[in-house]
Every structure is written in C-alpha cells, then in structure tokens.
Design a protein around this motif. Structure first.
Motif, mmCIF file in Angstrom:
data_model
loop_
_atom_site.group_PDB
_atom_site.id
_atom_site.type_symbol
_atom_site.label_atom_id
_atom_site.label_comp_id
_atom_site.label_asym_id
_atom_site.label_seq_id
_atom_site.Cartn_x
_atom_site.Cartn_y
_atom_site.Cartn_z
ATOM 1 N N SER A 122 89.852 16.535 -22.167
ATOM 2 C CA SER A 122 91.421 16.880 -22.746
ATOM 3 C C SER A 122 92.392 16.334 -21.697
ATOM 4 O O SER A 122 91.969 16.303 -20.559
ATOM 5 N N PRO A 123 93.599 16.038 -22.173
ATOM 6 C CA PRO A 123 94.675 15.861 -21.374
ATOM 7 C C PRO A 123 95.040 16.836 -20.611
ATOM 8 O O PRO A 123 94.834 18.073 -20.494
ATOM 9 N N ILE A 124 95.661 16.381 -19.376
ATOM 10 C CA ILE A 124 96.358 17.099 -18.235
ATOM 11 C C ILE A 124 97.748 17.170 -18.039
ATOM 12 O O ILE A 124 98.340 16.376 -17.739
ATOM 13 N N GLY A 125 98.207 18.212 -18.636
ATOM 14 C CA GLY A 125 99.769 18.309 -18.487
ATOM 15 C C GLY A 125 100.358 19.864 -18.437
ATOM 16 O O GLY A 125 99.520 20.942 -18.134
ATOM 17 N N VAL A 126 101.638 19.819 -19.101
ATOM 18 C CA VAL A 126 102.187 21.070 -18.875
ATOM 19 C C VAL A 126 101.358 22.213 -19.789
ATOM 20 O O VAL A 126 101.481 23.262 -19.419
ATOM 21 N N SER A 127 101.089 21.787 -20.850
ATOM 22 C CA SER A 127 100.478 22.674 -21.824
ATOM 23 C C SER A 127 99.181 23.279 -21.403
ATOM 24 O O SER A 127 99.044 24.616 -21.501
ATOM 25 N N LEU A 128 98.401 22.272 -20.462
ATOM 26 C CA LEU A 128 97.309 22.873 -20.022
ATOM 27 C C LEU A 128 97.623 23.973 -18.824
ATOM 28 O O LEU A 128 96.755 24.746 -18.776
ATOM 29 N N VAL A 129 98.654 23.585 -17.909
ATOM 30 C CA VAL A 129 98.947 24.538 -16.831
ATOM 31 C C VAL A 129 99.395 25.824 -17.232
ATOM 32 O O VAL A 129 98.905 26.967 -17.074
ATOM 33 N N VAL A 130 100.363 25.782 -18.383
ATOM 34 C CA VAL A 130 100.932 27.005 -18.982
ATOM 35 C C VAL A 130 99.797 27.859 -19.655
ATOM 36 O O VAL A 130 99.857 28.971 -19.459
ATOM 37 N N GLY A 131 99.109 27.204 -20.463
ATOM 38 C CA GLY A 131 98.114 27.847 -21.222
ATOM 39 C C GLY A 131 97.024 28.452 -20.470
ATOM 40 O O GLY A 131 96.848 29.713 -21.004
ATOM 41 N N ALA A 132 96.542 27.900 -19.533
ATOM 42 C CA ALA A 132 95.542 28.557 -18.607
ATOM 43 C C ALA A 132 96.060 29.735 -17.867
ATOM 44 O O ALA A 132 95.440 30.705 -17.752
ATOM 45 N N PHE A 133 97.399 29.497 -17.490
ATOM 46 C CA PHE A 133 97.916 30.541 -16.645
ATOM 47 C C PHE A 133 98.049 31.859 -17.499
ATOM 48 O O PHE A 133 97.799 33.236 -17.348
ATOM 49 N N LEU A 134 98.590 31.819 -18.876
ATOM 50 C CA LEU A 134 98.732 32.644 -19.718
ATOM 51 C C LEU A 134 97.437 33.379 -20.110
ATOM 52 O O LEU A 134 97.220 34.570 -20.452
ATOM 53 N N PHE A 135 96.397 32.401 -20.206
ATOM 54 C CA PHE A 135 94.851 33.195 -20.583
ATOM 55 C C PHE A 135 94.576 33.816 -19.543
ATOM 56 O O PHE A 135 93.888 35.011 -19.849
ATOM 57 N N GLY A 136 94.734 33.504 -18.297
ATOM 58 C CA GLY A 136 94.292 34.174 -17.090
ATOM 59 C C GLY A 136 94.838 35.650 -17.165
ATOM 60 O O GLY A 136 94.095 36.579 -17.061
ATOM 61 N N ILE A 137 96.063 35.749 -17.453
ATOM 62 C CA ILE A 137 96.612 37.004 -17.476
ATOM 63 C C ILE A 137 96.173 37.695 -18.749
ATOM 64 O O ILE A 137 95.519 39.003 -18.672
ATOM 65 N N GLY A 138 96.022 37.202 -19.800
ATOM 66 C CA GLY A 138 95.742 37.771 -21.101
ATOM 67 C C GLY A 138 94.139 38.214 -21.018
ATOM 68 O O GLY A 138 93.826 39.245 -21.286
ATOM 69 N N MET A 139 93.367 37.748 -20.415
ATOM 70 C CA MET A 139 91.714 38.033 -20.098
ATOM 71 C C MET A 139 91.664 39.499 -19.219
ATOM 72 O O MET A 139 90.733 39.969 -19.666
ATOM 73 N N GLN A 140 92.771 39.455 -18.332
ATOM 74 C CA GLN A 140 92.622 40.615 -17.424
ATOM 75 C C GLN A 140 93.331 41.827 -18.348
ATOM 76 O O GLN A 140 92.911 43.165 -17.890
#
Length: 416
Positions: A122-140
């Motif tokens: 998949s592409p690498i961009g703002v959506s990936l960075v923001v989405g992964a960061f939010l997911f990291g908070i959410g998983m904890q």
C-alpha cells in the motif's frame, strides 16, 4: 539453588497453572462446533469450497491466537514500558517464516483454487502515519488489537465486546472520510522490497531477514540493559492435552500463525486481513439507519458490490467469524470462558479504543494484521512504517491508560 530444587520449583509452577484451568465446558464446546458448522454451510452456499475452507482457516487462527495468547498490544506495551522484548522477538520469527512462505507463493504464483495471489502493498503517506498512530493509541486503550479483539471476544473477555462496537463504528467513519485522507493528502506510491527494487523475491527476502535479525538483537540488548521482568505464565495442561487445553509457547504460536497466513494467501489469493470486514459491517448498519455508504468514495468500483451482498459472502468476514469461534472453542476446552463485571472507566476506554482503531485502520490500509503482519510478509515498506507509528501511538497511550484505571508494567514487577 540445586538442580533438584529448580526442577521441583518448575514442576510446582506447572501444577499451579494446571489448577488454574477450569473443567471443560461441554455445552459451550458443542455450541462452538454447531456455530462453526452453521457459518461454514452459509460460506459454502455463498462462495463454494474456496470460501468454506476459509472458515476453518479462521477457526485454526483463533485456536492458535488463544492457546499462545499471541499478542501485539501487550508485546508493544511490555517492550515500551519495561523493555521486555519476548513478544517482539516472537513477531520477528512469525514475520520471518511468513516472508519466506510468501516469497515462494508470490514468486511462483501458487494458488489452491486458481487465480494469481497478490501481495498486500500500500501507499505511504499522511493517512498511513496518522492512521497507524491512532491505531497504536487505540490498541492500548481498547485492551487488544484487531486480531486480539476477535480472539478475546471468543475467549469471553468482557471489555472487548465494547471494543468491537467502537471498532465497527470507527471503521465506518473512516470509510466515510477515506477520500480526504487517502486521495486529498500527500502520499508516495506503494514500495515493495521485492518488486520495486528489481531484486526479486529472493533479494527482498534477504533484506527483510537482515531487518528481522537486527530487531531481534536490539530487543535482547534493551531487555538485558533494563533487566526487564519476564512475561507472566498462563494456564496450561500437561502432556498431549496441552495441544487442546493448555498454553503453547509463544514461538510455536508465531510459527503456526505464519503458516496459516501463507495458506490463507494461497487459498483466497490475498493475505489475512481483519478490519475491512468491520468497515463493511459498519457501512451496512449505516445504510440501515438512513445513510448512503454507496455514495462514499471508499465503496466506489468493484469494492462496492459487497455492500449489496450477504456478509457471509465476504471472505474477511468469514475469517473473522472463524477466529471468534476458534478462540471460543479453545477457551471452553480449558474451562476459561466467563464474563466479568467491568468498571465504567474501563468500558469507556474500550469503546474509545475501538473507535480509534477502526478509524486508524481505514486510514492506514489495515491493522496489525492487514498492514503490519501481512504487509511486511508481502515485502511492503508500508508495513514497517505502520509499525513505527503504531509503536509511537502505543508509547503515547502509556500515559493515557492510568487515567482509565489500567495498569502499565513497571520495572518492579516480577512479571509483565
């Protein structure tokens, strides 16, 4: 301490863990088997043998996840908080085995049911960075990742029933906003260590093996330097009964999950994923209450056809149902399926965490399975970027968890 004393202490620990197992719950075990058969019949009805087989792949994944208690959320938390890298090392072994098998399947085009297997790149961009960061908070906050939420539901972990509600809602919201994050904001084209470099799958495999070895070594150095507490033992059984009723060594779980993901790739021609089904479920609910998800950019083109089909015709949904059922059967075999009363703070955290994970997964082209596990196994750079920013989100969440009454591992702990 003498060798005999060490052996006696080890034996005593095993006996204590065996006592913590409950008696098998035959009525619930039967219910799990019946549910598996019903879902499998529906899968065969809508998708034939190819889809029917995927239900049992999901069941096997659920069994492996529960028996090994294979964690992404807890592994990130233990490493970031106290330096315990056992879970991260298990993930590197899992990724190494999966990458090896994926290279063979993708390189040869092998498929059990015909067609051409495709990598998850998949592409690498703002959506990936923001989405992964939010997911990291959410998983904890949600006490589990995507796969963790599914197998915890099957295992009866009460808070994760709220997590999945938030997950589905957040996924639908992410699908609604998908065009802005993915198409309107900057991004780079997808990059594969195998195909984008011209090195082929063998060259890509060599690159990734070097990275896996480096991460493995770094965790050992950090763990020794920080004198990290060990992972807490989990209820088990003895002898052959351990296969069905006890705990599996985490490295065994890692290898089994890698093999099952490779089989999934060869069966459905795409790797294991989880959260696209949540977006589908949420969008169907949105449609039922008066919204029009068919007008969202996310659902345009061929992807939109699933909105008008049964969820039992959707491959990822079938895999998810299988994971839940497999974990349910594993939990009931060990007499471990039960619900607990939850404090309000934990309920709220689980719901918020689910929403953040659902939203983040849509932006990041997947979760800890679709983006991280299957992405890296597919030689995609986006999987490594996902890992970095999900870890950053998880680190941030270490300061949020106590606000909701949730523990963060301490160096003074005996186990973490």
């Amino acid at each position: 301490m003498t060798t005999a004393n060490l052996n006696n202490e080890s034996s005593s620990k095993v006996e204590d863990l065996v006592k913590r197992l409950g008696k098998p719950q035959p009525l619930l075990i039967g219910l799990g088997i019946i549910l598996a058969i019903i879902v499998d019949i529906l899968a065969f009805h809508y998708g034939g043998t190819q889809l029917g087989v995927q239900l049992w792949l999901g069941v096997a994944l659920g069994l492996a996840l529960f028996h090994s208690r294979f964690g992404f959320t807890s592994a990130f938390r233990r490493f970031l908080a106290v330096g315990n890298g056992e879970g991260i090392r298990a993930q590197m072994v899992m990724l190494a085995v999966a990458s090896t098998l994926f290279a063979i399947i993708l390189g040869t085009g092998f498929s059990f049911f015909g067609g051409t297997p495709s990598a998850s790149v998949s592409p690498i961009g703002v959506s990936l960075v923001v989405g992964a960061f939010l997911f990291g908070i959410g998983m904890q906050m949600g006490e589990g990742c995507a796969s963790g939420t599914l197998y915890h539901i099957g295992g009866g972990k009460s808070e994760n029933y709220l997590t999945i509600v938030g997950f589905v809602a957040g996924s639908a919201l992410g699908a609604y906003h998908w065009n802005f994050w993915v198409n309107d904001l900057p991004s780079f084209k997808p990059f594969s260590f195998a195909t984008s470099t011209g090195l082929g799958y063998f060259g890509g495999w060599v690159i990734q093996m070097i990275i896996f070895a480096a991460v493995f070594f770094i965790t050992l150095v950090v763990e020794k330097k920080r004198q990290a507490p060990k992972m807490a033992p989990i209820p088990t059984s003895k002898g052959w009964a351990r296969i069905l009723r006890g705990s599996w060594p985490v490295m065994i779980g890692a290898i089994v999950l890698a093999v099952l993901n490779a089989i999934t790739l060869a069966v459905r021609n795409s790797p294991w994923g989880v959260t696209s089904a949540f977006a589908l479920w949420g969008s169907k609910i949105a449609n039922g209450i008066g919204f029009h998800p068919e007008s969202w950019v996310y659902w345009q083109g061929e992807k939109g056809a699933v909105l008008h089909q049964s969820i039992f015709a959707d491959s990822t949904s079938i895999l998810n149902f299988g994971v839940i059922i497999g974990a349910f059967i594993a939990a009931t075999l060990g007499g471990l399926f039960f619900f607990t009363k939850l404090p309000v703070k934990l309920m709220l955290s689980a719901l918020i965490g689910g929403i953040l994970m659902g939203y983040g997964a849509r932006l990041a082209f997947g979760c800890n399975i679709g983006a991280y596990f299957s992405g890296i196994a597919s030689f995609s750079l986006h999987g490594w970027v996902w890992l970095i920013f999900a870890m950053a989100g998880s680190f941030t969440a270490l300061y949020i968890r106590p606000l909701f009454g949730m523990k963060v591992p301490s160096s003074d702990d005996r186990f973490c």
